[in-house]
Design a protein around this motif. Structure first.
Motif, PDB file in Angstrom:
ATOM      1  N   PHE B  11       3.643  28.448  45.939  1.00  0.00           N
ATOM      2  CA  PHE B  11       2.568  28.003  46.855  1.00  0.00           C
ATOM      3  C   PHE B  11       2.783  26.948  47.434  1.00  0.00           C
ATOM      4  CE2 PHE B  11       0.512  31.033  43.850  1.00  0.00           C
ATOM      5  CZ  PHE B  11      -0.157  31.871  44.886  1.00  0.00           C
ATOM      6  N   GLN B  14       4.849  23.919  45.309  1.00  0.00           N
ATOM      7  CA  GLN B  14       4.767  24.658  43.670  1.00  0.00           C
ATOM      8  C   GLN B  14       5.252  25.840  43.362  1.00  0.00           C
ATOM      9  OE1 GLN B  14       0.615  25.266  42.594  1.00  0.00           O
ATOM     10  NE2 GLN B  14       1.063  25.040  40.504  1.00  0.00           N
ATOM     11  N   VAL B  16       5.521  28.741  41.117  1.00  0.00           N
ATOM     12  CA  VAL B  16       4.825  28.978  40.000  1.00  0.00           C
ATOM     13  C   VAL B  16       5.569  30.075  39.361  1.00  0.00           C
ATOM     14  CG1 VAL B  16       2.605  30.355  39.551  1.00  0.00           C
ATOM     15  CG2 VAL B  16       2.417  28.953  41.350  1.00  0.00           C
ATOM     16  N   LYS B  35       0.009  29.645  28.814  1.00  0.00           N
ATOM     17  CA  LYS B  35      -0.977  28.473  29.019  1.00  0.00           C
ATOM     18  C   LYS B  35      -1.969  28.776  30.431  1.00  0.00           C
ATOM     19  CE  LYS B  35       1.340  24.723  29.236  1.00  0.00           C
ATOM     20  NZ  LYS B  35       2.718  24.493  28.550  1.00  0.00           N
ATOM     21  N   SER B  36      -3.094  28.070  30.328  1.00  0.00           N
ATOM     22  CA  SER B  36      -3.942  28.177  31.659  1.00  0.00           C
ATOM     23  C   SER B  36      -2.968  27.725  32.689  1.00  0.00           C
ATOM     24  CB  SER B  36      -5.231  27.515  31.425  1.00  0.00           C
ATOM     25  OG  SER B  36      -5.895  27.428  32.483  1.00  0.00           O
ATOM     26  N   GLY B  37      -3.115  28.382  33.838  1.00  0.00           N
ATOM     27  CA  GLY B  37      -2.322  27.917  34.965  1.00  0.00           C
ATOM     28  C   GLY B  37      -0.742  28.150  34.852  1.00  0.00           C
ATOM     29  N   SER B  38      -0.277  29.001  33.951  1.00  0.00           N
ATOM     30  CA  SER B  38       1.007  29.321  33.761  1.00  0.00           C
ATOM     31  C   SER B  38       1.559  30.452  34.941  1.00  0.00           C
ATOM     32  CB  SER B  38       1.325  29.786  32.489  1.00  0.00           C
ATOM     33  OG  SER B  38       0.583  30.937  32.183  1.00  0.00           O
ATOM     34  N   GLY B  39       0.455  31.241  35.548  1.00  0.00           N
ATOM     35  CA  GLY B  39       0.863  32.051  36.198  1.00  0.00           C
ATOM     36  C   GLY B  39       0.540  33.538  36.210  1.00  0.00           C
ATOM     37  N   LYS B  40      -0.330  33.732  34.979  1.00  0.00           N
ATOM     38  CA  LYS B  40      -0.545  34.852  34.816  1.00  0.00           C
ATOM     39  C   LYS B  40      -1.121  35.804  35.767  1.00  0.00           C
ATOM     40  CE  LYS B  40      -2.987  33.606  31.053  1.00  0.00           C
ATOM     41  NZ  LYS B  40      -2.946  32.354  31.223  1.00  0.00           N
ATOM     42  N   THR B  41      -2.316  35.199  36.188  1.00  0.00           N
ATOM     43  CA  THR B  41      -3.038  35.963  37.394  1.00  0.00           C
ATOM     44  C   THR B  41      -2.133  35.985  38.569  1.00  0.00           C
ATOM     45  OG1 THR B  41      -5.062  34.851  36.602  1.00  0.00           O
ATOM     46  CG2 THR B  41      -4.980  35.726  39.100  1.00  0.00           C
ATOM     47  N   VAL B  42      -1.385  34.975  38.925  1.00  0.00           N
ATOM     48  CA  VAL B  42      -0.412  35.332  39.841  1.00  0.00           C
ATOM     49  C   VAL B  42       0.630  36.479  39.732  1.00  0.00           C
ATOM     50  CG1 VAL B  42       1.263  34.162  41.371  1.00  0.00           C
ATOM     51  CG2 VAL B  42      -0.659  32.832  40.728  1.00  0.00           C
ATOM     52  N   GLN B  85     -10.794  39.214  36.239  1.00  0.00           N
ATOM     53  CA  GLN B  85     -11.219  37.916  35.671  1.00  0.00           C
ATOM     54  C   GLN B  85     -12.746  37.778  35.614  1.00  0.00           C
ATOM     55  OE1 GLN B  85      -8.524  34.701  35.653  1.00  0.00           O
ATOM     56  NE2 GLN B  85      -9.413  33.632  34.088  1.00  0.00           N
ATOM     57  N   GLU B 163      -7.852  38.799  31.737  1.00  0.00           N
ATOM     58  CA  GLU B 163      -8.566  38.096  30.600  1.00  0.00           C
ATOM     59  C   GLU B 163      -9.942  39.022  30.533  1.00  0.00           C
ATOM     60  OE1 GLU B 163      -8.079  34.728  30.359  1.00  0.00           O
ATOM     61  OE2 GLU B 163      -6.371  34.307  31.381  1.00  0.00           O
ATOM     62  N   HIS B 196      -5.013  34.558  26.679  1.00  0.00           N
ATOM     63  CA  HIS B 196      -4.688  33.679  26.202  1.00  0.00           C
ATOM     64  C   HIS B 196      -5.395  33.595  24.732  1.00  0.00           C
ATOM     65  CE1 HIS B 196      -7.849  32.022  28.279  1.00  0.00           C
ATOM     66  NE2 HIS B 196      -7.299  31.755  29.277  1.00  0.00           N
TER      67      HIS B 196
HETATM   68  N1  LIG Z   1      -3.863  31.047  46.149  1.00  0.00           N
HETATM   69  C1  LIG Z   1      -3.375  30.138  45.779  1.00  0.00           C
HETATM   70  N2  LIG Z   1      -2.792  29.194  46.405  1.00  0.00           N
HETATM   71  C2  LIG Z   1      -2.209  27.843  45.851  1.00  0.00           C
HETATM   72  N3  LIG Z   1      -2.027  27.855  44.564  1.00  0.00           N
HETATM   73  C3  LIG Z   1      -2.188  29.027  43.724  1.00  0.00           C
HETATM   74  C4  LIG Z   1      -3.093  30.257  44.201  1.00  0.00           C
HETATM   75  N4  LIG Z   1      -3.205  30.912  43.200  1.00  0.00           N
HETATM   76  C5  LIG Z   1      -2.703  30.464  42.113  1.00  0.00           C
HETATM   77  N5  LIG Z   1      -2.246  29.003  42.477  1.00  0.00           N
HETATM   78  C6  LIG Z   1      -1.495  28.099  41.542  1.00  0.00           C
HETATM   79  O1  LIG Z   1      -0.638  28.821  40.721  1.00  0.00           O
HETATM   80  C7  LIG Z   1      -0.826  28.343  39.297  1.00  0.00           C
HETATM   81  C8  LIG Z   1      -1.264  29.662  38.515  1.00  0.00           C
HETATM   82  O2  LIG Z   1      -2.163  30.181  38.533  1.00  0.00           O
HETATM   83  P1  LIG Z   1      -3.075  31.295  37.832  1.00  0.00           P
HETATM   84  O3  LIG Z   1      -4.273  31.472  38.181  1.00  0.00           O
HETATM   85  O4  LIG Z   1      -1.712  32.355  37.859  1.00  0.00           O
HETATM   86  O5  LIG Z   1      -3.163  30.753  36.307  1.00  0.00           O
HETATM   87  P2  LIG Z   1      -3.378  31.578  35.012  1.00  0.00           P
HETATM   88  O6  LIG Z   1      -2.311  31.456  34.220  1.00  0.00           O
HETATM   89  O7  LIG Z   1      -3.990  32.867  35.326  1.00  0.00           O
HETATM   90  O8  LIG Z   1      -4.615  30.762  34.457  1.00  0.00           O
HETATM   91  P3  LIG Z   1      -5.904  31.020  33.861  1.00  0.00           P
HETATM   92  O9  LIG Z   1      -5.279  31.286  32.356  1.00  0.00           O
HETATM   93  O10 LIG Z   1      -6.636  29.733  33.530  1.00  0.00           O
HETATM   94  O11 LIG Z   1      -6.652  31.993  34.415  1.00  0.00           O
HETATM   95  C9  LIG Z   1      -1.705  27.411  39.329  1.00  0.00           C
HETATM   96  O12 LIG Z   1      -1.190  26.133  39.357  1.00  0.00           O
HETATM   97  C10 LIG Z   1      -2.600  27.510  40.483  1.00  0.00           C
HETATM   98  O13 LIG Z   1      -2.913  26.286  41.080  1.00  0.00           O
END
Ligand SMILES: Nc1ncnc2c1ncn2[C@@H]1O[C@H](COP(=O)(O)OP(=O)(O)OP(=O)(O)O)[C@@H](O)[C@H]1O
Ligand SMILES: [Mg+2]
Lengths: 248, 251
Positions: B11, B14, B16, B35-42, B85, B163, B196
């Motif tokens: 992104f 960044q 991811v 961890k939170s923010g590690s990119g699972k949702t992505v 989520q 989640e 997590h």
């Molecule tokens: N649409 C987007 N635009 C820009 N950055 C994004 C976008 N979606 C996610 N990110 C970035 O990608 C990284 C991973 O986000 P993600 O939502 O996958 O985390 P996660 O592992 O699911 O965390 P959580 O456990 O808190 O849900 C984050 O640093 C976030 O800032």
């Protein structure tokens, strides 16, 4: 910033193709279209009624004022009011108002669905959301807004009558004679052309603003405002273009 | 079965995901942890095609999702269910209408058959009888279960859960985990869960993928977690000082 306008315009045009896809399930589309028609048609009728009756009334009163002491025949009142309402006031004012009422509503509804991931959820089920969410709105508008505009024209003329005959500005037969003089059916065609075009503009612009919204509640408010402002600008622009194309 | 190959996603500046390859197996609960923010949702959104990877490919059995057309993508998605989520229940519809929606859209069942299926699904998630309530009128845990019911109503081959037990008490979490796990077994679904939650990992972690700093840091099953020496894994699993002490005293 300035270049973004072109980006959005291009995206908007390309998106139109997505809207006109084959529905997955006709009966769901049918139900949704009926709901939209009801919301747009019945829901907007009171405001359209109110606005057109006053516009007609004001036109009549002001015409009486401007005419005082001139040689213009008095029965022109009916003629002037009729043509002004049909050609310009009914379609344009009605659609400008509907852009505020219907357009902002559509943008807010779609934007809320986008932000709460409802649109993603539907996409994952396999629904073509551009079609399912927009096409019924578009059909609802294209059917109901011309009806509303037509009603607005009739109500406007009635408003003018009510403001001029019972109050004594004009005689009943003066008004009616004017109403029946120099009638050009082509003007009614022009009214419907405007109504269709404006309906398409306000629905597609408002839907675009809502469907592609990002961020949170502030962005949603901004999108809803943009929906109204942009469709108003485009409606006025289209009004001018249609006037040029159809009269000159 | 779903296979990802060398997924890279950035992104802006960044990075991811920096090249993830993994095999999500059918009939198993596949976990993506990190961890939170590690990119699972992505990663999950890339799997389902809501986000497009910068490079790499996603394979549903023999179909390549990343190169498929919009129509092909829709065909694949007809076999998918997803629990979001934030639930993403349609809040202007009742629970029954929510669960019926995918059927209304895609199946040719009669109204009676649909109602039957809705009730079956509600029963499956132990929520029989709440047909006419609205999502805002039920608790968070119930909303999750309704989300599951909606996701499985068309008998998907692939189930995605983002989640599923965030914000729930440990007991309800376990109920939901077990529910997802047994649905997976019953219908031989490829289930992919983002979590997590340590309990989930130890309960239903049949095939685990640990994301860290954009890389696949560890993969394995729950049985391997305690004995494995991977530092990243331990940092993640035993993050809480309480657990660390517990493990040390056990040793
Ligand atoms: N649409 C987007 N635009 C820009 N950055 C994004 C976008 N979606 C996610 N990110 C970035 O990608 C990284 C991973 O986000 P993600 O939502 O996958 O985390 P996660 O592992 O699911 O965390 P959580 O456990 O808190 O849900 C984050 O640093 C976030 O800032
Ligand atoms: Mg997440």
């Amino acid at each position: 910033m300035n270049l973004q306008i072109f980006t959005h315009f291009g995206k908007f045009i390309l998106w139109q193709k997505q809207i006109f896809k084959r529905p997955e399930n006709w009966s769901m589309y049918y139900k949704e279209t009926l709901r939209q028609m009801y919301d747009i048609g019945i829901g907007s009728f009171p405001i359209v009624f109110l606005i057109s009756i006053f516009i007609g009334a004001v036109t009549a009163v002001q015409f009486a004022y401007q005419m005082a002491g001139t040689l213009i025949p008095r029965y022109y009142i009916g003629y002037i009011v009729r043509d002004m309402t049909i050609i310009e006031l009914a379609p344009t004012i009605t659609c400008l108002v509907l852009a505020g009422k219907v357009g902002s509503n559509m943008a807010a509804e779609l934007g809320g669905m986008r932000q709460k991931e409802h649109i993603d959820a539907m996409e994952i089920m396999g629904v073509n959301t551009s079609t399912y969410l927009i096409l019924p709105k578009l059909i609802g508008s294209l059917v109901m807004i011309p009806v509303l505009v037509c009603a607005a024209a009739i109500i406007g003329i009635a408003g003018a009558y009510l403001a001029s005959v019972p109050t004594g500005f004009f005689m009943d037969d003066e008004f009616i004679t004017g109403l029946r003089s120099f009638f050009v059916p082509y003007n009614v065609v022009m009214m419907f052309v405007k109504a269709f075009v404006f309906a398409y503009i306000l629905t597609s612009v408002a839907s675009y603003q809502g469907y592609f919204v990002r961020g949170g509640s502030i962005e949603l408010g901004a999108a809803s405002t943009r929906a109204v402002v942009y469709s108003n600008i485009l409606i006025l622009l289209a009004d001018y273009v249609i006037a040029l194309l159809l009269t000159v | 079965m779903i296979r990802v190959e060398n997924i890279i996603k950035t992104f802006g500046k960044q990075e991811v995901l920096k090249g993830i390859s993994f095999l999500f197996e059918a009939g198993k609960t596949n976990l993506i942890i990190g961890k939170s923010g590690s990119g699972k949702t992505v990663l999950l959104k890339i799997l389902i095609g809501l986000l497009h990877p910068d490079s790499g490919s996603v394979w549903y059995e023999n179909n390549n999702l990343t190169t498929s057309t919009k129509d092909q993508l829709r065909q694949i998605r007809l076999q998918c269910g997803m629990l979001f989520q934030g639930n993403a229940l349609f809040d202007s519809m009742t629970i029954e209408e929510n669960i019926r929606f995918p059927m209304d859209m895609f199946s040719h069942k009669t109204a009676k058959e649909k109602l039957h299926r809705v009730n079956d699904c509600l029963e499956r998630v132990s929520l029989a009888g709440i047909n006419h309530k609205y999502p805002s009128e039920i608790s968070g845990g119930m909303q999750k279960r309704v989300g599951i019911a909606r996701a499985i109503v068309l008998n998907p081959k692939f189930l995605f859960c983002d989640e599923p037990n965030s914000g729930l008490d440990p007991k309800t979490s376990i109920t939901i985990d077990n529910l997802i796990s047994s649905i997976t077994k019953e219908n031989n679904i490829t289930t992919i869960i983002n979590t997590h939650d340590m309990n989930s990992v130890m309960e239903i972690g049949e095939n685990i993928c640990l994301l860290d700093n954009g890389y696949l840091a560890w993969q394995g099953q729950k049985e391997m977690v305690l004995s494995d020496q991977s530092e990243v894994l331990h940092d993640f699993i035993f993050a809480s000082p309480f657990l660390q002490k517990l493990v040390e005293s056990a040793k």
